[in-house]
Scaffold this active site. Sequence first.
Site, PDB file in Angstrom:
ATOM      1  N   HIS A 178       0.820  -1.211   0.000  1.00 17.35           N
ATOM      2  CA  HIS A 178       0.000   0.000   0.000  1.00 17.35           C
ATOM      3  C   HIS A 178       0.856   1.264   0.000  1.00 17.35           C
ATOM      4  CE1 HIS A 178      -3.694   2.308   0.885  1.00 17.35           C
ATOM      5  NE2 HIS A 178      -2.834   3.120   1.477  1.00 17.35           N
ATOM      6  N   HIS A 194       3.034   6.188  -1.880  1.00 20.88           N
ATOM      7  CA  HIS A 194       3.642   7.343  -1.218  1.00 20.88           C
ATOM      8  C   HIS A 194       5.157   7.329  -1.310  1.00 20.88           C
ATOM      9  CE1 HIS A 194      -0.200   8.446   0.573  1.00 20.88           C
ATOM     10  NE2 HIS A 194      -0.357   7.188   0.912  1.00 20.88           N
ATOM     11  N   LYS A 240      -5.067  10.472  -8.666  1.00 20.65           N
ATOM     12  CA  LYS A 240      -4.848  10.710  -7.235  1.00 20.65           C
ATOM     13  C   LYS A 240      -4.934  12.214  -7.042  1.00 20.65           C
ATOM     14  CE  LYS A 240      -3.009   9.038  -3.208  1.00 20.65           C
ATOM     15  NZ  LYS A 240      -3.415   7.862  -2.450  1.00 20.65           N
TER      16      LYS A 240
END
Length: 308
Positions: A178, A194, A240
């Site tokens: 993730h 990220h 995003k």
Amino acid sequence: MFWHYAAALCTGNNLSLKNHRQILNHELSKLFNELWDADVNRFVPGKDYTISLQGKAGYVPQGSNAARDSASEPLFCSVNEPRLKNTETYSTFISLLDNYETSTGMAELVTAEEIAENNRFLDAVLETDVMKLTHQYLVKKTWTKPDLKDFKSQLYAIWFHLYSRDGGKGPDSCGFEHVFVGETKRGKEILGLHNWVQFYLQEKLRHIDYKGYVARKKKNRPDEDDQVLSLQFSWKGLVKPVGSSFIGVSPEFEFALYTVIFLQANERVTRQRVRIEEYELEIVVYRHGQHIGTAYPILLSSNAEDLY
């Protein structure tokens, strides 16, 4: 790169005010600055990489995949690829990025080779001064055991053990996937992603299209040597709206920060306001039982006075 959570920056002033009301954690600020100084594998802006911020991204509602493109060129102009390939924590990290089925709801199948790759990465990370300092701190806090084998097993469970994120037929996610690789949810939204290395590599393959920077309140434009950024981008046909991340830091640095925050509390969401170098940040970690659900930084301000 700040790749998470459109809501964190799009839900209005209340969240922003809440962030600024949080008390600075001086103990963690001190530790994280020690880790920053020890991070010899951090890439230096203007030397090891260059970026082009270009235009300011427009507002995109969560769930929408239509975004104005305010950046005609990629975010990354150059990256020192020989250093990426020849630094063990980066090379072992990169070997993990193709090990996952990115769509949630699709069960992951982990091979013996992938398990070996996970272990090689953790072995490389544990050799760094960043993780040695982190281990010492966690032992002092009694949040981990002194034996490195035990600590490695704990890291493996936190980051690599699979769980079900989207109610599918089997385990379909883990903290590493993730945070560092990125996922998609039912073909409708991007989850996580990220990490600046994954962003760069996906952008190089033209899988990511950088749409522009997201400026924080009271600052019109970030600087191109800022090592924490908020960005808007598309990936796998999805947008995003706001993603946030460190830029240039090593995998071990991010692993260390998020692991410390994860282990210090049992709440579903832990937010810690810290000062690292010139950046005042909120580090956010979500739990998924005994594993990391997501983790990312939010830049609150930079170039403020030394607060810790």
